[in-house]
Every structure is written in structure tokens, then in C-alpha cells.
Design an enzyme around this catalytic site. Structure first.
Site, PDB file in Angstrom:
ATOM      1  N   TRP A   7      -2.649 -37.908 -28.730  1.00 22.74           N
ATOM      2  CA  TRP A   7      -1.854 -37.091 -29.657  1.00 22.74           C
ATOM      3  C   TRP A   7      -0.496 -36.705 -29.079  1.00 22.74           C
ATOM      4  CZ3 TRP A   7      -0.734 -32.798 -26.954  1.00 22.74           C
ATOM      5  CH2 TRP A   7      -1.640 -32.392 -25.970  1.00 22.74           C
ATOM      6  N   ASN A   8      -0.310 -36.811 -27.766  1.00 23.21           N
ATOM      7  CA  ASN A   8       0.918 -36.226 -27.198  1.00 23.21           C
ATOM      8  C   ASN A   8       2.169 -37.074 -27.458  1.00 23.21           C
ATOM      9  OD1 ASN A   8       0.119 -38.180 -25.379  1.00 23.21           O
ATOM     10  ND2 ASN A   8       0.633 -36.992 -23.555  1.00 23.21           N
ATOM     11  N   LYS A  39      -7.318 -46.968 -33.065  1.00 20.64           N
ATOM     12  CA  LYS A  39      -7.792 -45.622 -33.462  1.00 20.64           C
ATOM     13  C   LYS A  39      -6.794 -44.606 -32.906  1.00 20.64           C
ATOM     14  CE  LYS A  39     -10.704 -41.869 -33.407  1.00 20.64           C
ATOM     15  NZ  LYS A  39      -9.627 -40.888 -33.159  1.00 20.64           N
ATOM     16  N   PRO A  40      -5.996 -43.955 -33.798  1.00 18.52           N
ATOM     17  CA  PRO A  40      -5.084 -42.918 -33.306  1.00 18.52           C
ATOM     18  C   PRO A  40      -5.848 -41.608 -33.101  1.00 18.52           C
ATOM     19  CG  PRO A  40      -4.826 -43.185 -35.684  1.00 18.52           C
ATOM     20  CD  PRO A  40      -5.899 -44.153 -35.266  1.00 18.52           C
ATOM     21  N   ALA A  41      -5.271 -40.709 -32.328  1.00 15.37           N
ATOM     22  CA  ALA A  41      -5.900 -39.401 -32.109  1.00 15.37           C
ATOM     23  C   ALA A  41      -6.101 -38.708 -33.453  1.00 15.37           C
ATOM     24  CB  ALA A  41      -5.009 -38.553 -31.217  1.00 15.37           C
ATOM     25  N   GLY A  69      -5.309 -41.770 -22.254  1.00 11.05           N
ATOM     26  CA  GLY A  69      -6.029 -40.508 -22.430  1.00 11.05           C
ATOM     27  C   GLY A  69      -6.639 -40.065 -21.113  1.00 11.05           C
ATOM     28  N   SER A  70      -7.723 -39.334 -21.209  1.00 17.48           N
ATOM     29  CA  SER A  70      -8.297 -38.743 -19.986  1.00 17.48           C
ATOM     30  C   SER A  70      -9.023 -39.777 -19.134  1.00 17.48           C
ATOM     31  CB  SER A  70      -9.266 -37.626 -20.359  1.00 17.48           C
ATOM     32  OG  SER A  70     -10.440 -38.191 -20.914  1.00 17.48           O
ATOM     33  N   GLU A 112      -4.371 -46.084 -19.194  1.00 22.23           N
ATOM     34  CA  GLU A 112      -3.330 -45.156 -18.710  1.00 22.23           C
ATOM     35  C   GLU A 112      -3.960 -43.773 -18.792  1.00 22.23           C
ATOM     36  OE1 GLU A 112      -0.898 -42.391 -18.886  1.00 22.23           O
ATOM     37  OE2 GLU A 112       0.261 -43.364 -20.489  1.00 22.23           O
ATOM     38  N   LEU A 113      -4.382 -43.259 -17.631  1.00 19.13           N
ATOM     39  CA  LEU A 113      -5.270 -42.098 -17.604  1.00 19.13           C
ATOM     40  C   LEU A 113      -4.560 -40.860 -17.061  1.00 19.13           C
ATOM     41  CD1 LEU A 113      -8.406 -44.103 -16.393  1.00 19.13           C
ATOM     42  CD2 LEU A 113      -7.644 -43.634 -18.737  1.00 19.13           C
ATOM     43  N   CYS A 137       1.287 -36.902 -19.423  1.00 16.77           N
ATOM     44  CA  CYS A 137       0.530 -37.278 -18.211  1.00 16.77           C
ATOM     45  C   CYS A 137       1.445 -37.336 -17.001  1.00 16.77           C
ATOM     46  CB  CYS A 137      -0.101 -38.651 -18.385  1.00 16.77           C
ATOM     47  SG  CYS A 137      -1.172 -38.729 -19.792  1.00 16.77           S
ATOM     48  N   GLU A 141      -4.845 -31.503 -13.816  1.00 14.29           N
ATOM     49  CA  GLU A 141      -3.563 -31.361 -14.529  1.00 14.29           C
ATOM     50  C   GLU A 141      -3.692 -30.252 -15.582  1.00 14.29           C
ATOM     51  OE1 GLU A 141      -1.869 -35.020 -16.479  1.00 14.29           O
ATOM     52  OE2 GLU A 141      -3.885 -35.303 -17.230  1.00 14.29           O
TER      53      GLU A 141
HETATM   54  C1  SIN Z   1       2.136 -39.998 -21.351  1.00 12.44           C
HETATM   55  O1  SIN Z   1       2.183 -38.811 -21.184  1.00 12.44           O
HETATM   56  O2  SIN Z   1       1.049 -40.573 -21.350  1.00 12.44           O
HETATM   57  C2  SIN Z   1       3.350 -40.867 -21.581  1.00 12.44           C
HETATM   58  C3  SIN Z   1       4.611 -40.316 -21.069  1.00 12.44           C
HETATM   59  C4  SIN Z   1       5.778 -41.278 -21.157  1.00 12.44           C
HETATM   60  O3  SIN Z   1       5.678 -42.361 -21.712  1.00 12.44           O
HETATM   61  O4  SIN Z   1       6.818 -40.928 -20.630  1.00 12.44           O
END
Ligand code: SIN
Length: 483
Positions: free
Chosen positions: A156-157, A180-182, A234-235, A256-257, A290, A387
Site C-alpha cells: 500500500w505504501n 493482487k494489490p494491497a 512487503g514484509s 523486496e522485503l 522500506c 523498522e
Molecule cells: C519501498 O518502500 O518499498 C520502495 C521505496 C522506493 O522505491 O523508493
């Protein structure tokens, strides 16, 4: 929601080129985190509909891959142009369902679109090799071919950019996807699908399955042998589950965690650059990325001045509804996110941290949290290990380079790290010693379609964006020709 083109606001899933409601018209509410109001009721698909989307993607992928790369690139370029032409509406949809300030949302639309532009070009540069054969009457070649249909699960971010960073290299390579989107942010994904359709991306190549039951949809994707790759942001916890579930069908994986980004400020740093870089990294998307700085290590000689200046800049930030002019920090996505931030601050205070500004829920109520600076942080605190995903800058003190690097690396994560120094030799030494996939030196923002994005250790597998990103969606086939 005030849109120039209201038809961009789609509330059904997009499967096989058709806007698809759930059986019994089951729906879930999408909420504006700035106001708590329901923005839309979106189709709540499940496992059976996910399988139907895979059924559609399989033949669509074959037909799409049979087209020339140049042809695919032209369709993608059209999609890019439509996104840019509708950027303001997309930004409004994004801010309304996610909460980030509209200026950041505009930035994300351009950032997200850049992956489509970039990978449209990369589609035309997929090249196999001809090798020197060790046997006189044989010739050795490689072909690069699409992996097939891939499953994608996005957070979602970044409701636009995390989709395009996966879908663009995939379809450029000749793959099709079931995405599948958030559940917090499906509207941006559906608006992207609407524009993909207008651009001429054929039915079944991009399928968007919206739904509340993420685990069931994810498991269906992982269990299905026809899905040849999974890509997820995601996580770490969910990444591990997807990897375990994909073991049975041995899929290619891109993950990408989670991160736990260190930001190191050395005595010799330019303080203006360090403050600007820390503000940009720490408070981007209210700390909900992240790669936001999570542990800020500041050397003895500059610590007090840095803390004072960071506090001044943080206290001056305007918090509010992201649609309002001049707002720099919106709400936290939901109550769960807010609770974690509160827990981290309470834990730090209980263990001796001092609050220089902020420290609690914002007077605006809802899920707003005050931009916060804490000093006197130590490795015993929860913020050191986990985090925070919120607007809290925790400052740790250090004396030597070795101490800073040891603390920075003392985590299971390895996504992004930041350093601020004017000493070139230190910059290279420390960059090399940091166990991270990305190091950002003397700047708080490094993300771009051109740079490889990804982590090491528990932060994931594979790289997104850049000239490497398309490889994650290609298989190398060796062809040996006897003469
Ligand atoms: C993320 O928070 O997973 C992506 C951040 C970014 O692409 O800069």
C-alpha cells in the site's frame, strides 16, 4: 473524489480484459486514512477467481510473447503517455486511498511511469549470445525467453510505483501477470489497468485481482504450476511464507522485503546536506517506506548540533490531510501502523531516550502521529531491531568508523543504508563495508528507474528497475547446434 476523468475510478477487478465483480457481488471498503471515510466498495475476489485469472493469463501470455519486442514497446509507451496525461487524477486517487501528501503522490506517478518508459526501451535490448564453441563442429548460442505467467503482490505504501516496477519489466519481457494489490489501495491499481486497456495491452496480459483474503490469493498463485515466477514487495514474514509455498512448484522469486536502514552522519559531513538528506529519507511518506532511515547514527563531534537542527526542521513540518496545500506529512495508513509507532516510542522512552520534539499522537486525531526526534537511543531498544515505519527519528551516538559500521550491520536486514561524509576515502571504505543492497551517499533520496533496487540478507532477493530488472522475468536457453 474530484477527478477530471471520473471513469478512472474503477471498483471491479480486471480479469481477462473484463471488469469483474465477485460472486454475490461481495465487496470491501476502501478508507481514506486522512478522514476515516469510505471512498469506495471494491470487488472482493478469492481463490477461485484467482485461478480464473491464471486461466486467462496463460493463452494471453503466449500471444503477447509472440509479438515483436518493438511492438510490445510501442504499446507500453502508449500506456506511459496515458499515465502522464492523467497524472493529476492518479495522484488524487492515490492520496485519497493512501494518505501521502499530493506533492509526493505526483512524484510517485512520475516515478511509477518511469519504469514503463524505461522497460519499454529495455524490451528492445533483450539479447542472447553466441559463444566460442570448444568443439569444432558445434555452435553455441543462448536465447532469452519470458518466464511465462507471473504472480505479483504489491504493498500500500507505493500503490502505483510498486506495481509498475514489477509489471513493466514483466510485460516488456513477454510475460503476463496476475496481480493482487494491497487491500488498502486497490483503486490506483485499477486505474492503471483502465489506462493499460486504453493503451491496447491485450486482454489477459495484465489481470488485477482485488480482495481481502490475501493469504488465499497468495497461496493460489504459489500453488499453481502455471505461475512460473512470484514477485512481492512487503514484509519479510510474508516473503518467507510465499517462498515456502512456492517451493512445491519451484518458481523464480523476486522479494523486496523489510529494511532497517542505518543513516550515518560523520563529523566531517556538510551539516546542511546531512539535515536535508535525513529529513528527505526519514519523513518520506511519513516514514512508511522500506528505505526510510530507521536508525540514525551521529558521530560525537556533530551530535548535539545535528540533533538541534534536525529537531528544528522536524518541529516545523506541516501535518494534515495530504490534499491540503503545503502539507508535508499525512496520516499513518491505519491503526495497526500507529500502534507499532507508539510501541517503539514508549519502549525507547522507558529505556532512557529523550523526546526532543513530538513523541505522540497528533492533535488532529485519527491516525496522525507527530513528527518525532529522540536522542539517547541504544541497541537495546526495539527501534534498533525492527523498522518503525513511521515519522520517528531516533539518534544513536558513535565515536569511530568501525563502531558505526558494526552497529549499522548488526541487523538481519540489508536493504538501504545512507552515509554523510565529505571524506572520499571514508565514503568508499564505509560503502564497501556496509552489508546492504543499496548505499546512498550524501543524499537522502536515491530511487530511480535506472538504479538497481533490492536488498541482501532478510531484505530479499533480486533487483528491480535498472538494466538488471528485466532479467528477473527471463530464462536463458542454451542452444547447441551440430554442423
Ligand atoms: C519501498 O518502500 O518499498 C520502495 C521505496 C522506493 O522505491 O523508493
Amino acid at each position: 473524489m474530484n477527478l477530471n476523468d471520473p471513469t478512472l475510478l474503477r471498483t471491479d477487478s480486471y480479469v481477462n480484459g473484463a471488469w469483474t465483480a465477485a460472486p454475490g457481488d461481495r465487496r470491501f471498503a476502501v478508507t481514506n486514512p486522512a478522514t476515516g471515510e469510505t471512498v469506495a466498495e471494491v470487488a472482493d475476489l478469492g481463490a477461485a477467481e484467482t485461478t480464473a485469472a491464471i486461466d486467462a493469463a496463460v493463452p494471453a501470455q503466449k500471444a503477447w510473447a509472440a509479438r515483436t519486442a518493438k511492438d510490445r514497446a510501442m504499446v507500453m509507451r502508449k500506456w506511459y503517455e496515458l499515465i502522464m496525461a492523467n497524472a493529476e487524477d492518479l495522484a488524487v486517487i492515490l492520496t485519497t486511498e493512501m494518505g501521502k501528501p499530493i506533492t509526493e503522490a505526483r512524484g510517485e506517478i512520475a516515478y511509477g511511469a518511469s519504469f514503463i518508459d524505461w522497460f519499454a526501451e529495455e524490451a528492445r535490448r533483450i539479447c542472447g549470445d553466441v559463444m566460442e564453441s570448444p568443439i569444432p563442429d558445434k555452435r553455441f548460442l543462448t536465447f532469452k525467453q519470458p518466464v511465462g505467467v507471473f504472480g505479483a503482490i504489491t504493498p500500500w505504501n507505493f500503490p502505483i510505483a510498486m506495481i509498475t516496477r514489477k509489471v513493466a519489466p514483466g510485460i516488456a519481457a513477454g510475460c503476463a501477470c496476475v496481480l493482487k494489490p494491497a487491500e488498502q489501495t486497490p483503486l490506483s491499481a485499477l486505474a492503471l489497468a483502465e489506462l493499460a486497456e486504453r493503451a491496447g495491452i491485450p486482454a489477459g496480459v495484465i489481470n488485477i485481482v482485488t480482495g481481502m483474503d490475501g493469504p488465499a490469493i497468495g497461496k493460489t498463485l504459489c500453488d499453481d504450476d502455471r505461475i512460473r515466477k512470484m514477485t512481492f514487495t512487503g514484509s519479510t514474514e510474508v516473503g518467507r511464507i510465499l517462498m515456502r509455498q512456492s517451493a512445491g512448484t519451484l518458481k523464480k522469486m523476486s522479494l523486496e522485503l523489510g529494511g532497517n536502514a542505518p543513516l550515518i552522519v560523520f563529523d566531517d559531513a556538510d551539516i546542511d546536506t546531512a539535515i536535508a538528506g535525513t529529513m528527505a529519507s526519514k519523513y518520506r511518506n511519513a516514514g512508511q517506506t522500506c528505505v526510510c532511515a530507521n536508525r540514525i547514527f551521529v558521530q560525537d563531534g556533530i551530535y548535539d548540533e545535528f540533533a538541534r537542527r534536525l529537531t528544528e526542521a522536524t518541529a516545523a513540518m506541516k501535518v494534515g490531510n495530504g490534499m491540503e496545500d503545503g502539507v508535508e506529512q499525512g496520516p499513518i495508513i491505519d491503526g495497526q501502523g500507529l500502534n507499532k509507532i507508539e510501541r517503539h516510542v514508549a519502549d525507547a522512552r522507558a529505556k532512557g531516550a529523550e523526546v526532543l520534539t513530538g513523541g505522540g499522537r497528533h492533535a488532529l486525531g485519527g491516525t496522525y502521529f507527530e513528527p518525532t526526534v529522540l536522542t539517547g537511543m541504544t541497541p537495546e531498544m526495539e527501534m534498533f531491531r525492527e523498522e518503525t515505519f513511521g515519522p520517528v527519528a531516533g539518534l544513536f551516538r558513535f565515536s569511530t568508523d568501525d563502531e558505526a559500521v558494526a552497529m549499522a550491520n548488526d541487523t538481519e536486514f540489508g536493504l538501504a543504508a545512507y552515509i554523510f561524509t565529505n571524506n572520499t576515502s571514508r565514503l568508499f571504505r564505509v560503502s564497501e563495508a556496509l552489508e546492504y543492497g543499496m548505499v546512498s551517499a550524501n543524499t537522502g533520496i536515491f530511487s530511480s528507474e535506472v538504479g538497481p533496487f533490492g536488498g541482501v540478507k532478510s531484505s530479499g532477493l533480486g533487483r528491480e528497475g535498472s538494466k538488471y530488472g528485466i532479467d528477473e522475468f527471463l530464462e536463458i536457453k542454451f542452444v547447441c547446434v551440430g554442423l
